[in-house]
Design an enzyme around this catalytic site. Sequence first.
Site, short mmCIF file in Angstrom:
data_model
loop_
_atom_site.label_atom_id
_atom_site.label_comp_id
_atom_site.label_asym_id
_atom_site.label_seq_id
_atom_site.Cartn_x
_atom_site.Cartn_y
_atom_site.Cartn_z
N ARG A 97 -16.04 49.25 -55.05
CA ARG A 97 -17.57 48.87 -55.09
C ARG A 97 -18.46 50.22 -54.61
O ARG A 97 -19.57 50.39 -55.09
CB ARG A 97 -17.59 47.67 -54.05
CG ARG A 97 -19.01 47.17 -54.19
CD ARG A 97 -18.86 45.62 -53.51
NE ARG A 97 -18.78 45.92 -52.03
CZ ARG A 97 -18.42 44.58 -51.15
NH1 ARG A 97 -18.39 43.54 -51.72
NH2 ARG A 97 -17.95 45.04 -49.89
N LYS A 198 -24.26 47.88 -52.32
CA LYS A 198 -24.63 47.74 -50.96
C LYS A 198 -25.57 48.89 -50.55
O LYS A 198 -25.07 49.76 -49.81
CB LYS A 198 -23.19 47.71 -50.01
CG LYS A 198 -22.76 46.25 -49.83
CD LYS A 198 -21.30 46.15 -49.42
CE LYS A 198 -21.54 45.35 -48.05
NZ LYS A 198 -21.84 43.93 -48.32
C1 LIG Z 1 -21.60 42.63 -47.90
C2 LIG Z 1 -22.26 41.44 -48.79
C3 LIG Z 1 -21.76 40.22 -49.06
C4 LIG Z 1 -20.29 39.87 -48.77
O1 LIG Z 1 -19.34 40.74 -49.39
P1 LIG Z 1 -17.81 40.86 -48.87
O2 LIG Z 1 -17.15 42.02 -49.71
O3 LIG Z 1 -17.18 39.38 -49.01
O4 LIG Z 1 -17.84 41.37 -47.40
C5 LIG Z 1 -22.50 39.35 -49.75
N1 LIG Z 1 -24.10 39.71 -49.83
C6 LIG Z 1 -24.42 40.61 -49.47
C7 LIG Z 1 -26.23 40.91 -49.70
C8 LIG Z 1 -23.76 41.95 -48.78
O5 LIG Z 1 -24.30 42.83 -48.24
#
Ligand SMILES: *Cc1c(COP(=O)(O)O)cnc(C)c1O
Length: 350
Positions: A97, A198
């Site tokens: 990711r 992210k």
């Molecule tokens: C990090 C995040 C998630 C959850 O992702 P995981 O990989 O399950 O921790 C969901 N929505 C947003 C906006 C995020 O930043």
Amino acid sequence: MGSQIEPAANSNYGDKHTNINWDKLGFDLIPADYMYMMTCCDGETFSNGALRPYQKLELHPSSAILNYGQGLLEGLKAYRRGDGRVMLFRPEENARRMKMGAERICMPSPSVEQFVHAVKQTVLANKHMVPPPGKGSLYIRPLLMGTGPVLAMGPAPEFTFLIYASPVGDFHKARTPLNLLIQEKIHRATPGGTGGIKCITNYSPVFKPIKEAKAQGFSDVLFLDAVTGKYIEEASSCNIFIVKGDTISTPAIAETILPGITRKSIIDIALDFGYQVQERLIVVEELTEADEVFCTGTAVGVVPVGSVTYQGKRFEYGIEAVVTKKLQVALLGIQTGLVEDKMGWTCMLD
Ligand SMILES: *Cc1c(COP(=O)(O)O)cnc(C)c1O
């Protein structure tokens, strides 16, 4: 920068003592003793990764991260099993990711192997700060950022990959279902934007709606799609699912929804249990007819939603949340080594 520390192959970091009160762990930062840093000076490859004591950074005032927000974050957890050994959950997914995100905002990224190696080194160095079983986990925060100096808007000439960590408590212990407020005016993500990665710049724009929702007693906001305002997307940092009979639905991954690793894992666990899983558009009104609603994310795991408030009307869900709890127990069981990991998701550190 401080002196670099090479981890010994057979380090005795794990024998260190800490004076952390494991029973009082929450979500406040308790910086783990060691952090990991690696740099990229040629715009392509990361090298010279090393552990060093947790410390402040030196940054150019003109660094791309400070001026243009060129940065990504990740989040994952290490759990201690009953026999004392420490495990990670799907760290290569976080690595992939981060690579996707880096591509979108013009940064080179560590290889999947470099990322996973760095996470393992960080956890091993801080093994004494991984809480005992049932008390929580070590939250691991990788960052990738443009640290080289730039003046004209554009990518940095130098990049830093960094990992720090902090022990955190178990969200499940709080046992409080989320009360979500649907936000109609402010959007988290837009088509063509960066909601699907992210990116550091995605988060401070939602501080205001979250703060306002919290002031009214809600736990978080639920965002709607920015184009029509008809479909649910996700909460501020977790994905959302609705349960109706034997069907579990969640908004399909589009560029406005973050592809959560917990989301992806819960879909596979639900299919394995024999539920129907649908990834599709979900209109707000479906929330009013759902049997259960829950959110997923690394920080919270699987957490039931107790109520959703939309246009002044509050819809409540039963406290039994049978399906939600079944999925929650299954996932946490795999992550903590209590349930056999048929999927091959966990990775043992020592
Ligand atoms: C990090 C995040 C998630 C959850 O992702 P995981 O990989 O399950 O921790 C969901 N929505 C947003 C906006 C995020 O930043």
